[in-house]
Motif scaffolding. Structure first.
Motif, PDB file in Angstrom:
ATOM      1  N   ARG A 128       0.862  -1.176   0.000  1.00 39.32           N
ATOM      2  CA  ARG A 128       0.000   0.000   0.000  1.00 39.32           C
ATOM      3  C   ARG A 128       0.896   1.223   0.000  1.00 39.32           C
ATOM      4  O   ARG A 128       1.661   1.447   0.924  1.00 39.32           O
ATOM      5  CB  ARG A 128      -0.848  -0.002   1.256  1.00 39.32           C
ATOM      6  CG  ARG A 128      -1.900   1.080   1.313  1.00 39.32           C
ATOM      7  CD  ARG A 128      -2.544   1.058   2.678  1.00 39.32           C
ATOM      8  NE  ARG A 128      -1.530   1.352   3.683  1.00 39.32           N
ATOM      9  CZ  ARG A 128      -1.347   2.545   4.204  1.00 39.32           C
ATOM     10  NH1 ARG A 128      -2.101   3.539   3.825  1.00 39.32           N
ATOM     11  NH2 ARG A 128      -0.427   2.752   5.106  1.00 39.32           N
ATOM     12  N   ALA A 129       0.814   2.016  -1.036  1.00 34.26           N
ATOM     13  CA  ALA A 129       1.679   3.190  -1.107  1.00 34.26           C
ATOM     14  C   ALA A 129       1.264   4.189  -0.051  1.00 34.26           C
ATOM     15  O   ALA A 129       0.103   4.243   0.345  1.00 34.26           O
ATOM     16  CB  ALA A 129       1.600   3.833  -2.491  1.00 34.26           C
ATOM     17  N   PHE A 130       2.234   4.972   0.379  1.00 36.57           N
ATOM     18  CA  PHE A 130       1.985   5.936   1.448  1.00 36.57           C
ATOM     19  C   PHE A 130       0.843   6.865   1.065  1.00 36.57           C
ATOM     20  O   PHE A 130       0.827   7.436  -0.012  1.00 36.57           O
ATOM     21  CB  PHE A 130       3.250   6.750   1.687  1.00 36.57           C
ATOM     22  CG  PHE A 130       3.252   7.468   2.987  1.00 36.57           C
ATOM     23  CD1 PHE A 130       3.833   6.888   4.093  1.00 36.57           C
ATOM     24  CD2 PHE A 130       2.667   8.707   3.102  1.00 36.57           C
ATOM     25  CE1 PHE A 130       3.836   7.543   5.301  1.00 36.57           C
ATOM     26  CE2 PHE A 130       2.653   9.364   4.309  1.00 36.57           C
ATOM     27  CZ  PHE A 130       3.240   8.783   5.414  1.00 36.57           C
ATOM     28  N   GLY A 131      -0.119   6.988   1.971  1.00 37.20           N
ATOM     29  CA  GLY A 131      -1.230   7.898   1.716  1.00 37.20           C
ATOM     30  C   GLY A 131      -2.258   7.353   0.743  1.00 37.20           C
ATOM     31  O   GLY A 131      -3.160   8.058   0.334  1.00 37.20           O
ATOM     32  N   HIS A 132      -2.116   6.076   0.372  1.00 34.28           N
ATOM     33  CA  HIS A 132      -3.111   5.463  -0.497  1.00 34.28           C
ATOM     34  C   HIS A 132      -3.908   4.437   0.297  1.00 34.28           C
ATOM     35  O   HIS A 132      -3.555   4.105   1.409  1.00 34.28           O
ATOM     36  CB  HIS A 132      -2.443   4.763  -1.670  1.00 34.28           C
ATOM     37  CG  HIS A 132      -1.964   5.690  -2.721  1.00 34.28           C
ATOM     38  ND1 HIS A 132      -2.721   6.049  -3.806  1.00 34.28           N
ATOM     39  CD2 HIS A 132      -0.810   6.361  -2.842  1.00 34.28           C
ATOM     40  CE1 HIS A 132      -2.039   6.896  -4.550  1.00 34.28           C
ATOM     41  NE2 HIS A 132      -0.872   7.101  -3.990  1.00 34.28           N
TER      42      HIS A 132
ATOM     43  N   GLU B  32      -1.875   9.293   8.327  1.00 31.64           N
ATOM     44  CA  GLU B  32      -1.261   9.397   7.012  1.00 31.64           C
ATOM     45  C   GLU B  32      -1.959  10.459   6.193  1.00 31.64           C
ATOM     46  O   GLU B  32      -3.181  10.482   6.100  1.00 31.64           O
ATOM     47  CB  GLU B  32      -1.333   8.053   6.274  1.00 31.64           C
ATOM     48  CG  GLU B  32      -0.151   7.185   6.610  1.00 31.64           C
ATOM     49  CD  GLU B  32      -0.141   5.894   5.808  1.00 31.64           C
ATOM     50  OE1 GLU B  32      -0.650   5.889   4.675  1.00 31.64           O
ATOM     51  OE2 GLU B  32       0.393   4.918   6.343  1.00 31.64           O
ATOM     52  N   VAL B  33      -1.163  11.305   5.603  1.00 27.73           N
ATOM     53  CA  VAL B  33      -1.724  12.313   4.721  1.00 27.73           C
ATOM     54  C   VAL B  33      -2.100  11.610   3.423  1.00 27.73           C
ATOM     55  O   VAL B  33      -1.297  10.894   2.853  1.00 27.73           O
ATOM     56  CB  VAL B  33      -0.678  13.395   4.427  1.00 27.73           C
ATOM     57  CG1 VAL B  33      -1.262  14.452   3.520  1.00 27.73           C
ATOM     58  CG2 VAL B  33      -0.180  14.003   5.716  1.00 27.73           C
ATOM     59  N   PRO B  34      -3.331  11.793   2.961  1.00 34.96           N
ATOM     60  CA  PRO B  34      -3.707  11.124   1.715  1.00 34.96           C
ATOM     61  C   PRO B  34      -2.792  11.535   0.570  1.00 34.96           C
ATOM     62  O   PRO B  34      -2.278  12.656   0.554  1.00 34.96           O
ATOM     63  CB  PRO B  34      -5.135  11.601   1.462  1.00 34.96           C
ATOM     64  CG  PRO B  34      -5.531  12.424   2.623  1.00 34.96           C
ATOM     65  CD  PRO B  34      -4.401  12.566   3.551  1.00 34.96           C
ATOM     66  N   SER B  35      -2.620  10.598  -0.344  1.00 35.44           N
ATOM     67  CA  SER B  35      -1.669  10.807  -1.433  1.00 35.44           C
ATOM     68  C   SER B  35      -1.906  12.119  -2.178  1.00 35.44           C
ATOM     69  O   SER B  35      -0.981  12.829  -2.527  1.00 35.44           O
ATOM     70  CB  SER B  35      -1.778   9.645  -2.403  1.00 35.44           C
ATOM     71  OG  SER B  35      -1.215   9.967  -3.621  1.00 35.44           O
TER      72      SER B  35
ATOM     73  N   ALA C 295       8.003   5.846   1.157  1.00 35.42           N
ATOM     74  CA  ALA C 295       6.672   6.081   0.609  1.00 35.42           C
ATOM     75  C   ALA C 295       5.982   4.766   0.272  1.00 35.42           C
ATOM     76  O   ALA C 295       4.927   4.755  -0.349  1.00 35.42           O
ATOM     77  CB  ALA C 295       6.755   6.965  -0.625  1.00 35.42           C
ATOM     78  N   ASN C 296       6.595   3.652   0.669  1.00 31.34           N
ATOM     79  CA  ASN C 296       6.028   2.331   0.391  1.00 31.34           C
ATOM     80  C   ASN C 296       5.801   2.073  -1.090  1.00 31.34           C
ATOM     81  O   ASN C 296       4.813   1.473  -1.471  1.00 31.34           O
ATOM     82  CB  ASN C 296       4.678   2.153   1.088  1.00 31.34           C
ATOM     83  CG  ASN C 296       4.865   1.723   2.520  1.00 31.34           C
ATOM     84  OD1 ASN C 296       5.969   1.307   2.893  1.00 31.34           O
ATOM     85  ND2 ASN C 296       3.829   1.826   3.299  1.00 31.34           N
TER      86      ASN C 296
END
Ligand code: SF4
Ligand code: SF4
Lengths: 360, 528
Positions: free
Chosen positions: A341-345, B236-239, B365-366
């Protein structure tokens, strides 16, 4: 003052492909020494032969493909393939068999796909499978581990057997070779003997040792130790061996609990054959394994599953090579569907490009 | 390495080159003319656009030139700069300090900050006044003060906190007031005990209970805004969102000190602290430098280069830009000058990616850097976006650990630029199309109008004619109408026959049967 410009980051990376391969080879040493100890000179001869052939083939292919020879030849990947292959082949395999396996591994397993990093299948396993399918008889020429009642060949005799195909005077093939415990177990189970009967058997009984067969248990134990070191050093990802061994243990344990007389006990599964070598050194080949964390769990578990299935119901005593190749095929799919899961997604946001193209 | 000695004030240079554009956003408008004498702190430009920041004279002197000069930017391009020849007087312009900021409205405070030209000093240089204006629908709960150095080597924030903790705390109080936020968290890495202690002491003096110092682990890149928020609040701040979407504003410590000076002393942002470090520098240290000072001069004051200095980097080792010359001015966003002795990656062979997954392990950033690289290098720009290219913060972690020494970030930058270019081209062509459509419409309209005029003229003529010979035409008309009607019918028939499907009306019975059967089977298989 004027300077040259480059792109960030401006640190010198500490790691290199070379270091990785060197560490893997280093970690293989204890298990390899044990193999040499129990199975004699054939191991050394096979290894040297495979290494020379592998390097030669690699250089030739690089030359033909117009690649820089030196950096690739020295990256250690060809040597690693050769060593893995030599450990997987029987000790008295004739020289040409080792050569064919090695050459196929390097050419068909690697360079035809574009060389290091582009091959979808584990090169060593490609070589092994080609050998076992084409020359099943020669692939059974294992020597008995240090065991009473068998003759043990010295260096010269071993050399003669491998290169001349000559059984030393006064000896027969039966006296110098022996089926592996895995093989024996499979054959005898096929003859309706129970596990217990086989272990008590006057001819076959002694080879089973404490858990995984005489010699084998030591070899596997030492490969396990080397593998754990690699995992600790983070050269390999622990998820793959964990998934593999966990699945194998779970399945074999379940079946043994269900019927302990006709299913091999889990301890034997875990310490016989090439299992630890496979779990820590073969399945973890980064190029052909899944790259995402979840993908690696599944990848390892899949191999464990197929090993169990092939060992139990398949046509080969040890199904490692096939299991690995089967899972290699699923790698692109695994990578695609196990994206982290990408950051913020949010979870479950798969790449949508296929759809997009339809729209266009 | 650069924290051994206190922050040193750089000596006044003879010449200051101040680029107009040092921030994210629009340019500001020039207020001065060539030859004019300016005073220290006097605004040189005024920001007209909302997202913009003015620049000020860092010292008193004469404006000798307003022209394009090379600016520290990765592209190496020149930008419009104002050049001041300093007179050594350091004569201040009239400043307007605020005696009690709590009496001012938040809008007024923001205005002061805006006119002081304050931008984020962590490196991004986003106008601070804009960041302090989240709007009424985004209530801010927490202010995070980023005291986590964004990269290894950089220590300017550390030194600032150690030496000017009071300014930092005072700045934070102003920010809290401006935003109406409840609390402020100062995120400081646990390898900076001295700075943390200095802040605690200062906090003890002010007895402000809404400000807390929080120690965070020293792991690069926690200094990244979104990563920092995650570490501190586990949110987490949304993308596609901003921190304000979850009630958070992040400010750099350097910025808070600048805000303090702007409010309490009326001083605009004309200097900053930068770290000058690296093996290629004789005396690494932190310098308080006027904006516009040449890099060469700053480095000279740090003892100059060592013999084997090879590379000059603005910013840190992971994300900084390597510069081709040191004859460039220091700008507001420049937090570090790093001089390395070895050219990175020189002589190091780049190997193919072996899919080891190391990059995936370290990516903050995963993302899957390896997949990004794969698609970026093969120019699959659609796919590379599916793998969230634009969430990449270019921190360089992946390239740092890559055993194959692939300059991964370079590929991401390339892909991003390409995609932006495509986007721009598309917009351009869209624009062109719209213009074309307009032109077409205009031409059409003109034509229509001309036709209309012609028609009217004709009608008029016809009317005249008709009036002249009314009696004779009345007899012919019905005949003509009949012919016309017949023609119309033929046309209609033609039109209706062309729409019927081909190949279906001449089927034999057998064929029809077969088709029916197939249809039936299809139906059956569907329901199964
Ligand atoms: S770290 Fe480098 S070699 Fe490893 S997967 Fe990432 S890009 Fe490939
Ligand atoms: S530079 Fe690499 S590690 Fe950093 S965010 Fe981008 S992909 Fe991830």
């Amino acid at each position: 003052m004027q300077f040259k410009t480059t792109s960030s980051p401006h640190y010198t990376p500490e790691n290199s492909v070379n270091t990785i391969m060197r560490r893997v080879l280093l970690a293989m040493i204890p298990g390899t020494l044990a193999t040499i100890f129990f199975f004699g000179w054939g191991v050394i001869i096979n290894m040297l032969l495979a290494c020379v052939v592998a390097l030669g083939t690699e250089a030739l292919m690089l030359g033909m493909r117009n690649r820089a020879i030196k950096p690739y030849l020295l990256d250690g990947s060809a040597i690693l393939t050769a060593c893995l292959l030599a450990l997987a082949l029987p000790q008295l395999a004739p020289w040409w068999l080792t050569c064919i396996a090695t050459v196929s591994a390097i050419i068909f397993g690697k360079h035809l796909y574009g060389g290091l990093g582009f091959n979808p299948f584990n090169p060593a396993m490609v070589g092994y499978v080609i050998a076992i399918i084409s020359f099943p008889k020669e692939m059974t020429q294992w020597v008995p581990p240090l065991l009473e009642g068998y003759t043990h060949l010295n260096f010269l005799q071993t050399f003669q057997v491998i290169f001349g195909g000559q059984v030393p005077a006064g000896l027969s093939w039966d006296a110098i070779t022996m089926a592996t415990p895995l093989d024996t177990l499979k054959t005898q189970l096929g003859l309706e003997l129970s596990i217990n009967d086989i272990h008590q058997h006057e001819v076959y009984g002694p080879m089973f040792g404490a858990v995984g067969g005489i010699g084998w248990e030591w070899i596997n134990g030492l490969f396990l130790a080397g593998g754990l070191w690699l995992a600790m050093k983070r050269v390999i990802d622990w998820r793959i061996p964990a998934g593999l061994l966990g699945t194998l243990f779970f399945l074999s344990n379940s079946f043994a609990l269900y019927d302990y007389s006709s299913f091999t006990p889990p301890t034997f599964h875990m310490f016989s054959g090439g299992i630890m070598l496979a779990a820590f050194f073969i399945a973890t080949d980064p190029v052909t394994a899944a790259t995402t964390p979840r993908g690696r769990w599944i990848f390892g578990a899949g191999i464990g599953f197929f090993i169990f299935v092939i060992r139990t119901w398949g046509g080969y005593p040890d199904g490692i090579a096939f299991a690995v190749l089967l899972m290699n095929m699923t790698t692109p799919l695994l990578d695609y569907y196990t994206m982290p899961r990408a950051f913020g997604h949010h979870w479950r946001e798969f790449p949508q490009h296929t759809k997009k193209h339809d729209d266009e | 390495m650069s924290t051994a000695s206190p922050i040193r004030r750089a000596s006044l240079p003879e010449q200051l080159i101040i680029p107009l554009h040092q921030h994210i956003g629009e340019n500001s408008e020039i207020l001065v003319t060539k030859g004019e004498r300016v005073l220290k702190g006097q605004p040189l430009t005024v920001a007209k656009a909302y997202v913009s920041a003015p620049i000020h004279a860092p010292s008193s002197g004469i404006v000798t030139d307003i022209a394009e000069y090379p600016a520290p930017h990765p592209s190496g391009l020149s930008t419009l700069c104002i050049v001041i020849k300093t007179d050594g007087e350091n004569e201040w312009a009239d400043l307007e300090p605020v005696s009690n900021y709590r009496d001012l409205s938040t809008a007024e405070l923001r205005n002061i900050i805006r006119h002081a030209g304050i931008v984020g000093l962590g490196g991004a240089a986003f106008p601070t006044a804009v960041k302090l204006n989240p709007g009424p629908d985004h209530p801010i709960d927490t202010v995070i003060i980023n005291a986590a150095e964004c990269e290894p080597y950089i220590s300017c924030d550390d030194m600032l906190m150690r030496e000017r903790a009071d300014e930092v705390i005072s700045g934070i109080e102003i920010i809290l007031h401006t935003l109406g936020a409840k609390k402020a968290l100062i995120a400081i890495e646990n390898n900076k005990p001295e700075a943390a202690e200095a802040l605690q002491k200062s906090l003890g003096r002010t007895a402000n209970e809404n400000i807390h110092v929080v120690a965070i682990p020293t792991i690069y890149p926690t200094g990244g805004e979104k990563q920092l928020i995650k570490v501190l609040t586990n949110k987490e701040v949304p993308s596609d969102g901003l921190p304000i979407d979850i009630g958070i504003v992040v400010q750099n410590v350097g910025t808070t000190a600048a805000i303090h000076r702007a409010i309490h002393f009326g001083e605009p942002l004309i200097s900053r602290i930068i770290t000058v470090t690296g093996n290629g520098i004789k005396q690494p240290q932190n310098m308080d430098v006027l904006i516009g000072t040449s890099m060469a001069e700053v480095i000279q004051q740090c003892g100059g280069y060592t013999e084997n200095a090879k590379q000059l980097i603005m910013g840190g080792p992971m994300m900084g830009f390597s510069m081709h010359t040191d004859h460039l001015p220091i700008i507001k966003g420049c937090n570090c000058l790093l001089v390395e002795t070895t050219e990175q990656r020189q002589g190091m062979q780049t190997m193919p990616c072996i899919r080891c997954g190391e990059c995936t392990r370290v990516c903050p950033a995963n993302l899957l850097p390896q997949q990004l690289y794969w698609h970026a290098s093969s120019r699959n720009f659609d796919q590379v976006q599916d793998y969230h290219l634009f969430d990449c913060i270019e921190c360089g972690c992946c390239a740092h650990v890559c055993p194959s020494h692939i300059p991964l970030v370079q590929y991401y930058r390339f892909a991003k630029t390409e995609i932006w270019n495509q986007e721009r081209d598309r917009k351009k062509s869209d624009h062109a199309r719209v213009r074309h459509d307009f032109r077409q419409a205009r031409l059409d309209r003109e034509k229509r109008e001309r036709d209309e005029r012609l028609r009217k003229k004709k009608e008029m003529l016809e009317k005249k004619k008709q009036e002249e010979s009314q009696a004779s035409t009345a007899e012919i008309d019905p005949k003509k109408a009949a012919i016309n009607a017949a023609l119309e019918r033929v046309k209609m028939k033609k039109a209706s026959t062309t729409v019927t499907p081909k190949n279906t009306n001449n089927l034999t019975e057998e064929q029809q049967k077969k088709i029916d059967e197939v249809d039936k089977q299809r139906q059956a298989s569907k329901t199964k």
